[in-house]
Design a protein around this motif. Sequence first.
Motif, short mmCIF file in Angstrom:
data_model
loop_
_atom_site.label_atom_id
_atom_site.label_comp_id
_atom_site.label_asym_id
_atom_site.label_seq_id
_atom_site.Cartn_x
_atom_site.Cartn_y
_atom_site.Cartn_z
N GLY A 1 -5.07 46.95 -30.34
CA GLY A 1 -5.44 47.29 -32.17
C GLY A 1 -6.69 47.53 -32.24
O GLY A 1 -7.43 48.00 -31.66
N SER A 2 -6.62 48.09 -33.73
CA SER A 2 -8.29 48.71 -33.92
C SER A 2 -8.77 47.77 -35.04
O SER A 2 -10.13 47.77 -34.94
CB SER A 2 -7.64 49.98 -35.03
OG SER A 2 -7.41 49.07 -36.63
N LYS A 3 -8.67 46.27 -34.62
CA LYS A 3 -9.62 45.42 -35.64
C LYS A 3 -10.27 45.20 -33.74
O LYS A 3 -9.91 45.23 -32.93
CB LYS A 3 -8.18 43.75 -35.76
CG LYS A 3 -7.01 44.69 -36.87
CD LYS A 3 -6.64 43.38 -37.86
CE LYS A 3 -5.56 43.71 -38.86
NZ LYS A 3 -5.27 42.52 -39.23
N GLY A 4 -11.26 44.86 -34.38
CA GLY A 4 -12.41 43.91 -33.81
C GLY A 4 -11.69 42.72 -33.07
O GLY A 4 -10.69 41.64 -33.73
N LYS A 5 -12.10 42.06 -32.70
CA LYS A 5 -12.03 41.22 -31.19
C LYS A 5 -12.92 39.92 -32.05
O LYS A 5 -13.82 39.76 -31.89
CB LYS A 5 -11.94 41.21 -29.92
CG LYS A 5 -10.90 41.45 -29.60
CD LYS A 5 -10.52 41.41 -28.21
CE LYS A 5 -9.24 42.57 -27.70
NZ LYS A 5 -8.89 42.22 -26.36
N ASN A 6 -12.15 38.70 -32.79
CA ASN A 6 -13.44 37.49 -32.43
C ASN A 6 -13.33 36.65 -31.60
O ASN A 6 -12.28 36.06 -32.07
CB ASN A 6 -13.46 36.88 -34.13
CG ASN A 6 -14.61 36.64 -34.62
OD1 ASN A 6 -15.26 36.28 -33.91
ND2 ASN A 6 -14.62 36.38 -36.18
N ASP A 7 -14.39 36.31 -30.64
CA ASP A 7 -14.17 35.02 -29.87
C ASP A 7 -13.88 33.82 -30.77
O ASP A 7 -13.24 32.76 -30.18
CB ASP A 7 -15.32 35.42 -28.95
CG ASP A 7 -14.94 36.47 -27.83
OD1 ASP A 7 -14.47 36.65 -28.09
OD2 ASP A 7 -16.52 36.77 -27.49
N GLU A 8 -14.60 33.85 -32.06
CA GLU A 8 -15.21 32.54 -31.60
C GLU A 8 -13.53 31.73 -32.93
O GLU A 8 -13.02 30.57 -33.10
CB GLU A 8 -15.45 32.41 -33.93
CG GLU A 8 -17.29 32.76 -32.92
CD GLU A 8 -17.93 32.22 -34.31
OE1 GLU A 8 -16.97 32.38 -35.59
OE2 GLU A 8 -19.36 32.51 -34.37
N GLN A 9 -12.51 33.16 -33.01
CA GLN A 9 -11.12 32.41 -33.74
C GLN A 9 -10.49 32.40 -32.68
O GLN A 9 -8.97 31.51 -33.01
CB GLN A 9 -10.74 33.30 -34.68
CG GLN A 9 -11.67 33.88 -35.72
CD GLN A 9 -10.72 35.06 -36.84
OE1 GLN A 9 -9.93 35.69 -36.27
NE2 GLN A 9 -11.78 34.70 -37.88
N LEU A 10 -10.28 32.89 -31.10
CA LEU A 10 -9.90 32.48 -30.61
C LEU A 10 -9.08 31.08 -29.98
O LEU A 10 -9.51 30.60 -29.86
CB LEU A 10 -9.64 33.54 -29.08
CG LEU A 10 -9.94 34.72 -29.09
CD1 LEU A 10 -10.36 35.21 -27.85
CD2 LEU A 10 -8.73 35.16 -29.53
N PRO A 11 -8.40 30.25 -29.57
CA PRO A 11 -8.18 28.94 -29.08
C PRO A 11 -8.25 28.67 -27.43
O PRO A 11 -8.91 29.88 -26.81
CB PRO A 11 -6.42 28.71 -28.52
CG PRO A 11 -5.84 30.17 -28.77
CD PRO A 11 -6.66 31.34 -29.50
#
Length: 113
Positions: free
Chosen positions: A100-110
């Motif tokens: 996807g075009s959105k950046g990944k945020n490691d803090e939001q990943l479970p």
Amino acid sequence: MIRHALIFWTTVLLAVLGLVTQFMLEGFRALTSLIIPVLILGIVFYAYRSSRFSSVRGPGRSKTKVKPSQKTMAKVASLRKTQTPSPGKRKSYPFQVIEGSKGKNDEQLPKYH
């Protein structure tokens, strides 16, 4: 499995103990109270056995084995050879994962999936 066997044998032991004490207290009158349940169980058992055998073989028929021909065996063997995938090859699927075009945020990943 052992737990189920323990529950089963405990139930059987209690049933036998109840029948023995009922027979000791009431004598042969205890047998008259058992006639109806025994008859019902016998009818259900007979119906189960007769329906099981009649649906499988039909009335009065014996099950005969039919030997397949050599052509049939050759077809089955060739189908088995073509269907077994080799362990080194992977299947190719008509789709793929697109990032996807959105950046990944490691803090939001479970932390645990």
